[in-house]
Design a protein around this motif. Structure first.
Motif, mmCIF file in Angstrom:
data_model
loop_
_atom_site.group_PDB
_atom_site.id
_atom_site.type_symbol
_atom_site.label_atom_id
_atom_site.label_comp_id
_atom_site.label_asym_id
_atom_site.label_seq_id
_atom_site.Cartn_x
_atom_site.Cartn_y
_atom_site.Cartn_z
ATOM 1 N N GLY A 1 0.800 -1.259 0.150
ATOM 2 C CA GLY A 1 0.127 -0.018 -0.016
ATOM 3 C C GLY A 1 0.926 1.311 -0.031
ATOM 4 N N GLY A 2 0.045 2.365 -0.036
ATOM 5 C CA GLY A 2 0.802 3.566 -0.042
ATOM 6 C C GLY A 2 0.943 4.235 1.339
ATOM 7 N N ASP A 3 0.398 5.516 1.338
ATOM 8 C CA ASP A 3 0.545 6.130 2.513
ATOM 9 C C ASP A 3 -0.974 5.836 3.404
ATOM 10 O OD1 ASP A 3 2.472 7.625 1.982
ATOM 11 O OD2 ASP A 3 1.608 9.240 0.912
ATOM 12 N N ALA B 1 3.643 -1.034 3.439
ATOM 13 C CA ALA B 1 3.132 0.108 3.100
ATOM 14 C C ALA B 1 4.228 1.467 3.374
ATOM 15 C CB ALA B 1 1.689 0.591 3.840
ATOM 16 N N ARG B 2 3.984 2.807 2.802
ATOM 17 C CA ARG B 2 4.784 3.858 3.305
ATOM 18 C C ARG B 2 4.927 4.045 4.644
ATOM 19 N NH1 ARG B 2 4.246 5.243 -2.291
ATOM 20 N NH2 ARG B 2 2.315 6.684 -1.617
ATOM 21 N N TYR B 3 3.338 4.047 5.120
ATOM 22 C CA TYR B 3 3.100 4.308 6.523
ATOM 23 C C TYR B 3 1.672 3.899 6.656
ATOM 24 C CZ TYR B 3 0.793 8.950 5.889
ATOM 25 O OH TYR B 3 0.053 10.040 5.661
ATOM 26 N N PHE B 4 1.513 3.335 8.038
ATOM 27 C CA PHE B 4 0.211 2.841 8.523
ATOM 28 C C PHE B 4 -0.594 3.718 9.500
ATOM 29 C CE2 PHE B 4 2.692 -0.621 7.395
ATOM 30 C CZ PHE B 4 1.875 -1.658 6.522
ATOM 31 N N LEU C 1 3.772 -6.867 9.540
ATOM 32 C CA LEU C 1 4.060 -5.343 8.399
ATOM 33 C C LEU C 1 5.237 -4.719 8.526
ATOM 34 C CD1 LEU C 1 3.094 -3.735 11.176
ATOM 35 C CD2 LEU C 1 0.792 -3.782 9.949
ATOM 36 N N ILE C 2 5.195 -3.860 7.440
ATOM 37 C CA ILE C 2 6.670 -3.237 7.597
ATOM 38 C C ILE C 2 6.260 -1.934 6.913
ATOM 39 C CG2 ILE C 2 7.185 -4.431 5.332
ATOM 40 C CD1 ILE C 2 10.048 -4.234 6.546
ATOM 41 N N GLU C 3 6.844 -0.822 7.483
ATOM 42 C CA GLU C 3 6.709 0.459 6.784
ATOM 43 C C GLU C 3 7.896 0.541 5.928
ATOM 44 O OE1 GLU C 3 4.089 3.069 9.532
ATOM 45 O OE2 GLU C 3 6.208 3.218 10.071
ATOM 46 N N ALA C 4 7.614 0.723 4.565
ATOM 47 C CA ALA C 4 8.819 0.900 3.538
ATOM 48 C C ALA C 4 8.229 1.453 2.317
ATOM 49 C CB ALA C 4 9.617 -0.428 2.930
ATOM 50 N N ASP C 5 8.982 2.402 1.539
ATOM 51 C CA ASP C 5 8.528 3.073 0.422
ATOM 52 C C ASP C 5 9.100 2.230 -0.792
ATOM 53 O OD1 ASP C 5 7.432 4.733 -1.583
ATOM 54 O OD2 ASP C 5 9.003 6.216 -1.033
#
Length: 164
Positions: free
Chosen positions: A59-61, A86-89, A104-108
């Motif tokens: 996902g995105g932002d 996702a870029r952020y959750f 889950l992991i926050e990554a662009d």
């Protein structure tokens, strides 16, 4: 939970809210199969028929914004999704996912639907098409909760250890 997660990408955009992940009309049940059958229905009516065990959502932002329903990460987990990137959750979705044992992991990450991803949860990396994206590493205490299968199994494990 495995340290390395490999799967096919399902790519969604920004602001995927919890009502898109599992529409409110399905919240009156506790049947996980109903949640799985209607996961992502608000954005892709056939997602639950196409997703395979081990697939990964990208996902995105602001992924998981909206209500605080923990049924959203449960729906994804029971549909076979092995991880969400996702870029952020949205914070409440982030914590609900950890609590139910959905990594889950926050990554662009730049990828296309169907690309194969390899995620290293301990390193906080996502590999796709030969490129490695550095994401945010999860703190050890959250990794431990995920490893135990979620917050309830984690607490049960701790209680068992304390009673010995």
């Amino acid at each position: 939970m495995d340290r390395i997660i490999k799967g096919k990408a399902w790519v969604f955009g920004n602001d995927i809210d919890t009502d898109v992940i599992i529409p409110g009309k399905y919240l009156r049940t506790t049947d996980m199969q109903v949640f799985a059958d209607h996961a992502m229905e608000g954005v892709d009516l056939d997602f639950s028929k196409k997703v395979q065990k081990g697939d990964i959502i990208v996902g995105g932002d602001n992924f998981g914004c909206g209500s605080s329903r923990e049924q959203a990460p449960l729906a994804l987990k029971h549909a076979g999704v092995s991880c969400v990137v996702a870029r952020y959750f949205a914070r409440i979705f982030f914590r609900n996912a950890i609590n139910v044992g959905l990594p889950l992991i926050e990554a662009d990450v730049e990828c296309k639907e169907g690309d194969e991803l390899e995620i290293d949860l301990l390193e906080g990396t996502v590999k796709v098409n030969g490129k490695i994206y550095q994401g945010n590493k999860l703190p050890d205490f959250l990794l431990e909760i995920l490893t135990d299968g979620g917050l309830v199994p984690h607490r049960k494990k701790l209680q068992k250890q304390e009673s010995v």
